[in-house]
Design an enzyme around this catalytic site. Structure first.
Site, PDB file in Angstrom:
ATOM      1  N   ASP A 113       0.854  -1.186   0.000  1.00 20.47           N
ATOM      2  CA  ASP A 113       0.000   0.000   0.000  1.00 20.47           C
ATOM      3  C   ASP A 113       0.892   1.239   0.000  1.00 20.47           C
ATOM      4  OD1 ASP A 113      -2.501  -1.276   0.097  1.00 20.47           O
ATOM      5  OD2 ASP A 113      -2.294  -1.611   2.246  1.00 20.47           O
ATOM      6  N   ASP A 172      -9.321  -6.428   2.955  1.00 19.68           N
ATOM      7  CA  ASP A 172      -8.025  -6.872   2.430  1.00 19.68           C
ATOM      8  C   ASP A 172      -7.707  -8.318   2.814  1.00 19.68           C
ATOM      9  OD1 ASP A 172      -7.486  -4.412   1.283  1.00 19.68           O
ATOM     10  OD2 ASP A 172      -6.434  -3.637   3.041  1.00 19.68           O
ATOM     11  N   ASP A 187      -4.599  -3.610   5.418  1.00 14.92           N
ATOM     12  CA  ASP A 187      -4.975  -3.223   6.779  1.00 14.92           C
ATOM     13  C   ASP A 187      -6.475  -3.369   7.062  1.00 14.92           C
ATOM     14  OD1 ASP A 187      -5.938  -1.128   5.273  1.00 14.92           O
ATOM     15  OD2 ASP A 187      -4.416   0.299   5.935  1.00 14.92           O
TER      16      ASP A 187
END
Length: 409
Positions: A24, A343, A339
């Site tokens: 990310d 996900d 997170d």
């Protein structure tokens, strides 16, 4: 010491074998400390000074070096600018407060940046909320790319909406001018907004649009499709999120070690590419894909181009899962960060699932093989380095045991 917790011991060996790290952007490659730097209202640009969450700074017309005379008198703001800043505060779930001499955001850093920008001209959330009490909310989701808060004001029920400019502008029929007039949003105005959005994105800035509309007093169930339409476009916020100073070096070390780094973000594609260039992620062979482009590809087509993609922008959790599967189909050993609750499938599907220790949900951590306690990409790189050391030691031990045992036999 290096901020990586291994939840499943066999994962250490796999970690040492990783060939691709999908990470990310926000909070992992960047500091996740958003600061508003520019505002756009009715075609006029304003610069915002000051950094961080301390509400100290000025708003200046971009064409003038002098600050607007409004720090202690928000009533002296241009009407359009005042309404834009007010709407950004009323469509906001964050709080900014001072603790032990340090200003902190409780909630989303992007929303916190909007509150700080408004506070710089004495528009304070608590004061504004007293005159416009909360009534209802349509939360943000990755499909709509926007959120709405409904408040009861002196003029009736108002819906305040903020979200991705390219999506939000398509829901608007009118726009607010700098002097507070509402006029129809022409195709020319619409294109100008999109051009500004693209220009800011190329400067590695995250751009957020704000709009509003008056609602009737009906208490019928609120649906996004009914509320988020025929909006009045108020303006744009451009904000920056500084890169972590150690991120570029960690990416370089991974590249030297034969590990490819792939950046995944919900940002606009051009913003993502600009940040990737700053990090040294994008080279002559790398390409970028948006969520919409991923949707247009079959699983086989995605697998074929996944080896060359270094940036995925405007992606959802479902896209993350497809990216993992595409890379694994090409023989890669994939580490995937995440997170959120959504996900978890991608984290579970990856060879190494990496959850964020600070921002991560319990669901994400439970699905992961490793937890990064400081949410920093450099810690992932350090863990891979440690994993390679363990893997090398296992190989040396096996070679030693086999050679000694065979010679004894």
């Amino acid at each position: 010491k290096r901020h990586a917790l291994i939840r499943k011991l066999p994962a250490v060996e796999t970690l040492g074998s990783a060939t691709v790290i999908c990470t990310d952007k926000t909070g992992t490659l960047t500091k996740n400390e958003m600061t508003v730097t520019k505002l756009f209202v009715g075609g006029e640009a304003f610069d915002v000074t000051g950094e961080g969450y301390e509400p100290i700074g000025e708003i200046r017309e971009a064409s003038s070096p002098a600050p607007l005379p409004l720090t202690s008198h928000p009533s002296r703001l241009p009407e359009g600018l005042s309404r834009l800043l007010t709407a950004s505060v009323l469509c906001n779930g964050a709080t900014v407060r001072q603790e032990n001499g340090t200003w902190q955001v409780i909630g989303d850093p992007t929303e916190g940046a909007l509150l700080v920008a408004a506070a710089k001209v004495a528009l304070i959330k608590d004061e504004l909320e007293r005159t416009a009490p909360f009534e209802d909310e349509i939360p943000f989701d990755a499909e709509r790319k926007m959120m709405t808060v409904i408040r009861r004001t002196g003029e009736g029920r108002e819906a305040y909406v903020k979200g991705a400019p390219d999506v939000l502008v398509s829901r608007c029929t009118h726009r607010l001018t700098l002097n507070g007039l509402i006029e129809p949003l022409s195709d020319q105005h619409r294109q100008a907004i999109l051009d500004i959005n693209a220009s800011l994105a190329q400067q590695a800035l995250r751009v957020l649009a704000v709009a509003h509309r008056r609602l009737d007093d009906s208490r019928a169930a609120l649906h996004a499709d009914l509320v988020e339409r025929e909006l009045v476009f108020l303006g744009l916020f451009a904000m920056k999120d500084p890169l972590r100073p150690e991120a570029a070096e960690a990416i370089r070390l991974c590249r030297d070690a034969g590990i490819r780094t792939v950046m995944i973000t919900g940002d606009h594609k051009e913003t993502a590419v600009a940040i990737a260039q700053e990090l040294g992620l994008v080279d002559g062979n790398g390409i970028a894909l948006s969520g919409a482009e991923i949707n247009s590809l079959t699983d086989e087509q995605l697998a074929q181009c996944a080896e060359r993609v270094t940036v995925y922008a405007r992606v959802s959790a479902e896209h993350k899962l497809r990216i993992v599967q595409a890379l694994k189909r090409r023989g890669a050993i994939v580490a995937m960060t995440g997170d959120g609750v959504n996900d978890a499938p991608a984290i579970k599907a990856a060879d190494i699932g990496v959850a964020m220790g600070l921002a991560g949900t319990d669901v994400a951590k439970e699905a992961s093989d490793m937890v990064v306690t400081d949410d920093n990409f450099a810690s992932i790189a350090a863990a891979v380095e440690e994993g390679r050391g363990v893997l090398d030691n296992i190989r040396k031990t096996v070679h030693s045991l086999l050679s000694c045992t065979v010679s004894e036999v």
